[in-house]
Design a protein around this motif. Sequence first.
Motif, PDB file in Angstrom:
ATOM      1  N   LEU A  60    -157.573  32.681  16.197  1.00 22.93           N
ATOM      2  CA  LEU A  60    -156.529  33.759  17.022  1.00 22.93           C
ATOM      3  C   LEU A  60    -155.647  33.098  18.002  1.00 22.93           C
ATOM      4  O   LEU A  60    -154.339  33.294  18.096  1.00 22.93           O
ATOM      5  CB  LEU A  60    -157.361  34.807  17.681  1.00 22.93           C
ATOM      6  N   THR A  64    -151.428  32.451  17.064  1.00 25.59           N
ATOM      7  CA  THR A  64    -150.604  33.170  17.740  1.00 25.59           C
ATOM      8  C   THR A  64    -149.874  32.313  18.938  1.00 25.59           C
ATOM      9  O   THR A  64    -148.497  32.672  19.150  1.00 25.59           O
ATOM     10  CB  THR A  64    -151.336  34.293  18.539  1.00 25.59           C
ATOM     11  N   ALA A  68    -145.923  31.787  18.610  1.00 24.40           N
ATOM     12  CA  ALA A  68    -145.032  32.324  19.739  1.00 24.40           C
ATOM     13  C   ALA A  68    -144.046  31.306  19.928  1.00 24.40           C
ATOM     14  O   ALA A  68    -143.002  31.734  20.517  1.00 24.40           O
ATOM     15  CB  ALA A  68    -145.982  32.519  20.966  1.00 24.40           C
ATOM     16  N   PRO A 121    -147.995  35.679  10.297  1.00 23.00           N
ATOM     17  CA  PRO A 121    -146.869  35.675  11.545  1.00 23.00           C
ATOM     18  C   PRO A 121    -145.244  35.966  10.822  1.00 23.00           C
ATOM     19  O   PRO A 121    -144.655  36.353  11.538  1.00 23.00           O
ATOM     20  CB  PRO A 121    -147.195  34.469  11.946  1.00 23.00           C
ATOM     21  N   VAL A 293    -149.862  34.785  23.817  1.00 25.13           N
ATOM     22  CA  VAL A 293    -151.108  34.928  23.048  1.00 25.13           C
ATOM     23  C   VAL A 293    -151.608  36.342  23.090  1.00 25.13           C
ATOM     24  O   VAL A 293    -151.711  36.788  24.522  1.00 25.13           O
ATOM     25  CB  VAL A 293    -152.462  33.777  23.431  1.00 25.13           C
ATOM     26  N   ALA A 294    -152.168  36.800  22.176  1.00 20.78           N
ATOM     27  CA  ALA A 294    -152.820  38.089  21.898  1.00 20.78           C
ATOM     28  C   ALA A 294    -154.038  38.383  22.966  1.00 20.78           C
ATOM     29  O   ALA A 294    -155.252  38.323  22.139  1.00 20.78           O
ATOM     30  CB  ALA A 294    -152.826  38.770  20.642  1.00 20.78           C
ATOM     31  N   LEU A 397    -155.519  39.078  12.460  1.00 17.43           N
ATOM     32  CA  LEU A 397    -154.615  38.147  12.472  1.00 17.43           C
ATOM     33  C   LEU A 397    -153.353  39.198  12.419  1.00 17.43           C
ATOM     34  O   LEU A 397    -152.236  38.479  12.844  1.00 17.43           O
ATOM     35  CB  LEU A 397    -154.768  37.020  11.364  1.00 17.43           C
ATOM     36  N   ALA A 400    -152.475  40.333  15.679  1.00 22.18           N
ATOM     37  CA  ALA A 400    -152.142  39.297  16.566  1.00 22.18           C
ATOM     38  C   ALA A 400    -150.867  39.019  16.235  1.00 22.18           C
ATOM     39  O   ALA A 400    -150.144  38.519  17.039  1.00 22.18           O
ATOM     40  CB  ALA A 400    -152.886  38.320  16.506  1.00 22.18           C
ATOM     41  N   SER A 401    -150.369  39.136  15.011  1.00 27.00           N
ATOM     42  CA  SER A 401    -149.176  38.592  14.438  1.00 27.00           C
ATOM     43  C   SER A 401    -147.978  39.791  14.864  1.00 27.00           C
ATOM     44  O   SER A 401    -146.696  39.458  14.638  1.00 27.00           O
ATOM     45  CB  SER A 401    -148.930  38.289  13.044  1.00 27.00           C
ATOM     46  N   ARG A 407    -148.459  46.231  18.973  1.00 26.57           N
ATOM     47  CA  ARG A 407    -149.614  45.844  18.768  1.00 26.57           C
ATOM     48  C   ARG A 407    -150.801  46.951  18.840  1.00 26.57           C
ATOM     49  O   ARG A 407    -151.575  47.007  17.865  1.00 26.57           O
ATOM     50  CB  ARG A 407    -149.940  44.479  19.646  1.00 26.57           C
TER      51      ARG A 407
END
Length: 439
Positions: A60, A64, A68, A121, A293-294, A397, A400-401, A407
Amino acid sequence: MSVQIWSIIGLVLIFLIATLRSVNMGAVAFLGTFLVGTFLVHDSADDLFAGFPGDLFAVLVGVTLLFAIAKSNGTVDWLIHAGVRAVRGRIALVPWVMFLVTSLLTMVGAVVPGAVAITAPIGLSFAARYRINPMLMGLLIINGATAGGFSPISIFGSITNGVVERSGLPGNPLLLWGSQFAFNLALSVVVFFLFGGRELLRRKVETESEPTARIEEEPTGGAGTTTVTSTGTATLSEVTSLNSQRALTLTGLIVLAIGALALEFDVGLLSLSIATVLCVIFPRTTTACVGQVAWPTVLLICGVVTYVSMMERVGTIEFLGDGVAGIGVPLLAAFVICLIGAAVSAFASTTGILGALIPLAVPFLLTGQVGTMGMIIALTVASSVVDSSPFSTSGALVVASSPPELRDGVFRKLMIWGMSMIAVGPVVACALFVLPGWL
């Protein structure tokens, strides 16, 4: 009451408290792990932390962070524009392209989370740019990964076929794969029309600029502008060029794909390593990316998985499996086994569930009361269709993407979808593959 019952009650309370009090569910799950594990199970801290999913944490954070960076420097925009040109601007085709690409990756041996980590992503960034429902894009990517994931040379397929063979049961690897692919393709058609696919069929993105009635958006990461004509057709007025930073980032993404799929490196460690190298080379433009980052998602997923790992360790899954053995109605027993597989797989490793539940079902299958292959296919369908849950690696995922502003919404919708699949998946799987008795 037994500790297994208490652990199930604890899981229900975790969901209720987090939902009613709007608290991060991962934090509540860590609280539950501490209370149940320390005072009821009498585990040490080392025992409790043994269930922490370090590999999932690395995946994760690494994925991410890397994307990013790729989004910040314009690499993702370059890939999006390339995708638009590849499908000649037909937006409705893009989710299906992602479905096929992800299925091909898992079909040739990529682990399902690894393939999703590579495609999600990019797909979610494309969805954000062109107003595609992130649920549509995310679910088609996950379904594509599962569709290819049961081929005879894939991870899921190899595990399932190996367990079937070792258990002395008759197997059919091609039938297993074909059934899974057909099921996930049909499910994706439902998802496509349920989450806005009909509207996408009327939309197209032009790959050359048009001067009429255009509305320009601010460029992202040097990506140029996107315009909208009076007919509602989006237009790309400028395509991102590949400067040295974007070219190196794109190289890193290719290295991630080759390393994860061909060389079988750990996705989390490899993505973290690539992201760190980019941060060292371009410190001025990547400093802020660490904050993107998530982290709330990381806390949520890792907390829940740690609690479920404790449940597995204290024998809750085995406890549920033993209860199934006492059911005298074959179809009901088949449904309960599939239901257990779906419920546990939604929060834990599908790979582990496939390896654990098929042996538990062997005594039941040897009685000949239901078709062996039908039951195995139903169990694999029920256990894998819930991978869309945000507590599963693939679902996490996708969350997080997703763009930061979407989100929370994506998490809630995926949770609703994933939890509904716990109930719907076993029913449909048993109705299709067990009840007819043709397998």
